[in-house]
Design an enzyme around this catalytic site. Structure first.
Site, PDB file in Angstrom:
ATOM      1  N   LYS A  93      -5.680  10.286  -5.028  1.00  0.00           N
ATOM      2  CA  LYS A  93      -6.083   9.029  -5.663  1.00  0.00           C
ATOM      3  C   LYS A  93      -6.605   9.321  -7.060  1.00  0.00           C
ATOM      4  CE  LYS A  93      -7.467   4.553  -4.265  1.00  0.00           C
ATOM      5  NZ  LYS A  93      -8.275   3.678  -3.421  1.00  0.00           N
ATOM      6  N   THR A 100       0.850  -1.183   0.000  1.00  0.00           N
ATOM      7  CA  THR A 100       0.000   0.000   0.000  1.00  0.00           C
ATOM      8  C   THR A 100       0.887   1.234   0.000  1.00  0.00           C
ATOM      9  OG1 THR A 100      -1.562   1.238   1.328  1.00  0.00           O
ATOM     10  CG2 THR A 100      -0.222  -0.291   2.509  1.00  0.00           C
ATOM     11  N   TRP A 158      -2.729   5.448  -6.222  1.00  0.00           N
ATOM     12  CA  TRP A 158      -2.272   6.488  -5.303  1.00  0.00           C
ATOM     13  C   TRP A 158      -1.084   7.273  -5.835  1.00  0.00           C
ATOM     14  CZ3 TRP A 158      -5.394   7.861  -1.750  1.00  0.00           C
ATOM     15  CH2 TRP A 158      -6.195   6.930  -1.075  1.00  0.00           C
ATOM     16  N   GLU A 162      -5.577  -2.506   3.560  1.00  0.00           N
ATOM     17  CA  GLU A 162      -5.414  -3.015   4.928  1.00  0.00           C
ATOM     18  C   GLU A 162      -6.659  -3.710   5.447  1.00  0.00           C
ATOM     19  OE1 GLU A 162      -4.614  -0.070   3.795  1.00  0.00           O
ATOM     20  OE2 GLU A 162      -2.806   0.752   4.705  1.00  0.00           O
TER      21      GLU A 162
HETATM   22  P1  AMP Z   1      -6.522   1.297  -1.231  1.00  0.00           P
HETATM   23  O1  AMP Z   1      -5.786   0.812  -0.053  1.00  0.00           O
HETATM   24  O2  AMP Z   1      -5.652   1.643  -2.373  1.00  0.00           O
HETATM   25  O3  AMP Z   1      -7.623   0.353  -1.602  1.00  0.00           O
HETATM   26  O4  AMP Z   1      -7.217   2.671  -0.847  1.00  0.00           O
HETATM   27  C1  AMP Z   1      -8.071   2.791   0.265  1.00  0.00           C
HETATM   28  C2  AMP Z   1      -8.565   4.199   0.349  1.00  0.00           C
HETATM   29  O5  AMP Z   1      -9.354   4.525  -0.803  1.00  0.00           O
HETATM   30  C3  AMP Z   1      -9.466   4.494   1.515  1.00  0.00           C
HETATM   31  O6  AMP Z   1      -8.754   4.724   2.704  1.00  0.00           O
HETATM   32  C4  AMP Z   1     -10.192   5.741   1.026  1.00  0.00           C
HETATM   33  O7  AMP Z   1      -9.386   6.907   1.174  1.00  0.00           O
HETATM   34  C5  AMP Z   1     -10.345   5.462  -0.454  1.00  0.00           C
HETATM   35  N1  AMP Z   1     -11.672   4.859  -0.716  1.00  0.00           N
HETATM   36  C6  AMP Z   1     -11.976   3.570  -0.890  1.00  0.00           C
HETATM   37  N2  AMP Z   1     -13.293   3.411  -1.128  1.00  0.00           N
HETATM   38  C7  AMP Z   1     -13.847   4.638  -1.099  1.00  0.00           C
HETATM   39  C8  AMP Z   1     -15.178   5.150  -1.255  1.00  0.00           C
HETATM   40  N3  AMP Z   1     -16.223   4.373  -1.537  1.00  0.00           N
HETATM   41  N4  AMP Z   1     -15.347   6.487  -1.126  1.00  0.00           N
HETATM   42  C9  AMP Z   1     -14.316   7.318  -0.858  1.00  0.00           C
HETATM   43  N5  AMP Z   1     -13.045   6.893  -0.711  1.00  0.00           N
HETATM   44  C10 AMP Z   1     -12.807   5.571  -0.824  1.00  0.00           C
END
Ligand code: AMP
Length: 549
Positions: free
Chosen positions: A440, A185, A445, A331
């Site tokens: 994002k 991550t 990211w 996570e």
């Molecule tokens: P990742 O670990 O790359 O899957 O990213 C996780 C992060 O994506 C979360 O902590 C949020 O900041 C963002 N995220 C995931 N799902 C959503 C959602 N439905 N709405 C807004 N942000 C989201």
């Protein structure tokens, strides 16, 4: 358990390993189809049973190459049947599948395969240039190539040849706490951190994810994961499909709207999942040619990874298609919450329903939530107070690989998400901001801090802040706000080309604004909220402005 408590007399030492999930698929859902689109556009058809059988051969082949319990096997693959075989065969032999994101910069790739100590990599031939870009920095003992052209680079092994020479492995009994998979991550600062999934976490995740009010999957479903299999276990879909006996459609690398829509229609897909960027493009294609695709089989699109705009919910509704928003993280395996309409809103008007559906939903069973305000106190669930979301549960990381990022875990066993939320009385999450300094873009990211540090390393730059600004296509794009040194001179183009040596092309901000000074908080940090407010609305500004001081 206190001494007075009565002990249950069940087989509580039965191990919740993925073996039971995959063997079940091989035994009871063997005929379910697995359809894939190859990079050249051709369609490949096989079955879950055949994938399970080939996974057994893969386990034997990897064992013959010296892979033992706990060894890491990296993948550089698309959503393709070989990836599914690795998802099955690697954890079930007792090893750990490490799915690597080919979109990362070569330095990040070199770092994560080294940090994970990957011994072997399985790579699709179309991704060989990505492997070549960082191969000099990490010595894989074996490089196995999924090749359709038949021409293999020197010193590599052919995936199909390896499998055909191997007998099927009888998978060993595993302990549920054993590692099954790894994903990295992106951090706010510093290097990416490894999340290490246990068998137990992914088994319980699959069980709950399949429930009607979660992804709602059964053997009647045909699932198309648009979310790549190198992102958080493709949201668990390979295991959820195996567990429920659902058919799978694997789209390969071509994810433009028409290619996705063709597959959804041709294969009568019932459920699909991915980040908003893809669905935005799909919606535009549907709006442009409403009658072109027969999507009558499609019951729901699970959309997450970034906030789902209300306009997307409304847009798909106009085509009779239901978008369900979910929230999760690498996570959290990733399922954290799903937005299914609250029972008290079943008869509510459209306005009230959309207002609710644009939120991130209530936590999934076994996921507990709370949020803490800036004063360190837990916030009330009043839909007004804001705080950082904390979670815990059986598929939430308890720590990172090598014990990094310990500050993300509280002393009483909760994980700090970095998402700033409001919670309503129902427990429905509304993400309002992000405390982690990340952008994002299209589901991937970008570290604003890394960009800032590199910008400030430029001789003409005194200060630089990078913020996320809303973007219709990508969700967010990075924008750099720069103060030049006294007498310094640099154009936006120069700064972008300065960054491009260090960052992947899509990570470089295409908008650079030059300012006199950057507002700071009392503690000296950049006031990014103020910058976002100032520039986010400024859609008329030129994409790139240049300046001197
Ligand atoms: P990742 O670990 O790359 O899957 O990213 C996780 C992060 O994506 C979360 O902590 C949020 O900041 C963002 N995220 C995931 N799902 C959503 C959602 N439905 N709405 C807004 N942000 C989201």
């Amino acid at each position: 358990m206190t001494e007075a408590a009565m002990r249950g007399l069940m087989m509580d030492d039965y191990q919740l390993s993925l073996t039971a999930v995959i063997e079940r698929a091989g035994q009871f859902s063997a005929a379910r189809k697995v359809v894939s689109r190859r990079p050249d556009g051709t369609i490949h058809r096989t079955t879950l049973g055949a994938c399970v059988q080939r996974a057994r051969q893969l386990s034997s082949a990897l064992r013959a190459l010296g892979i033992r319990d706990g060894d890491r096997v990296a993948t550089l693959l698309w959503n393709q049947p070989e990836h599914l075989e690795l998802y099955f065969g690697v954890p079930l032999m007792g090893a750990v599948i490490h799915t690597v994101n080919p979109r990362l910069h070569r330095d990040e790739l070199a770092f994560i395969v080294g940090d994970a100590e990957d011994r072997v990599v399985v790579v699709d031939e179309s991704l060989l240039p990505v492997l070549d870009s960082f191969r000099a920095d990490h010595r894989f003992e074996h490089v196995i190539v999924v090749s359709r052209s038949g021409s293999l680079p020197e010193g590599t092994l052919d995936y199909d040849v390896l499998l055909s020479a191997a007998g099927p492995m009888s998978w060993p009994e595993l302990s549920e706490g054993q590692a099954s998979a790894m994903c990295y991550t992106s951090g706010t600062t510093g290097r990416p951190k490894g999340v290490v999934y246990s068998h137990r976490a992914l088994v319980l995740h699959s069980l709950v994810a399949a429930l009607p009010d979660q992804m709602g999957l059964s053997s009647r479903d045909t699932i198309l994961p648009v979310v790549p299999m190198f992102h958080v276990n493709a949201w668990g879909i390979p295991y959820i499909a195996a567990f429920s006996g659902a058919a799978l459609v694997l789209p390969g690398p071509k994810l433009d709207a028409v290619s996705v829509l063709d597959l959804l229609a041709d294969e009568k897909v019932t459920m699909t999942a991915g980040v908003p960027t893809v669905w935005m493009a799909v919606l535009q294609a549907l709006d442009a040619e409403p009658g072109r695709w027969d999507l009558s089989a499609l019951e729901r699109l699970i959309v997450g990874g970034s906030a789902v705009p209300r306009s997307m919910l409304e847009g798909f509704d106009r085509h009779g298609l239901t978008v369900v928003q979910a929230w999760g993280m690498t996570e959290t395996s990733p399922l954290g919450s799903v937005n299914r309409l609250a029972a008290d809103l079943f008869d509510a008007g459209a306005e009230e329903q959309y207002e609710y559906r644009a939120r991130q939903g209530i936590p999934s069973p076994f996921v507990e939530i709370r949020a803490r305000g800036e004063d360190g106190e837990l916030i009330p669930w009043d839909d007004s107070a804001m705080g950082e979301l904390e979670v815990r549960g059986p598929w939430v990381a308890a720590s990172y690989h090598h014990g990094l990022g310990a500050d993300r875990f509280t002393d009483d066993g909760w994980f700090k998400t970095g998402d700033v939320v409001k919670l309503d009385a129902r427990g429905c999450i509304r993400i309002c901001d992000r405390s982690k300094d990340l952008v994002k873009s299209g589901g991937e990211w970008i570290s604003s801090v890394d960009l800032e540090n590199h910008l400030m390393a430029h001789s003409a730059v005194a200060e630089a802040a990078v913020i996320a600004i809303p973007d219709e296509r990508w969700g967010e794009r990075p924008m750099a706000v720069v103060v030049l040194n006294e007498g310094g001179h640099a154009t936006a183009e120069e700064l972008c080309s300065h960054l491009s040596g260090q960052f992947a092309k899509w990570q470089v901000p295409e908008r650079v604004e030059f300012v006199e000074s950057i507002p700071r908080t009392a503690t000296g940090k950049f006031k990014k909220l103020a910058l976002r407010e100032r520039f986010a609305a400024d859609t008329t500004a030129a994409a790139v402005s240049s300046g001197t001081s």
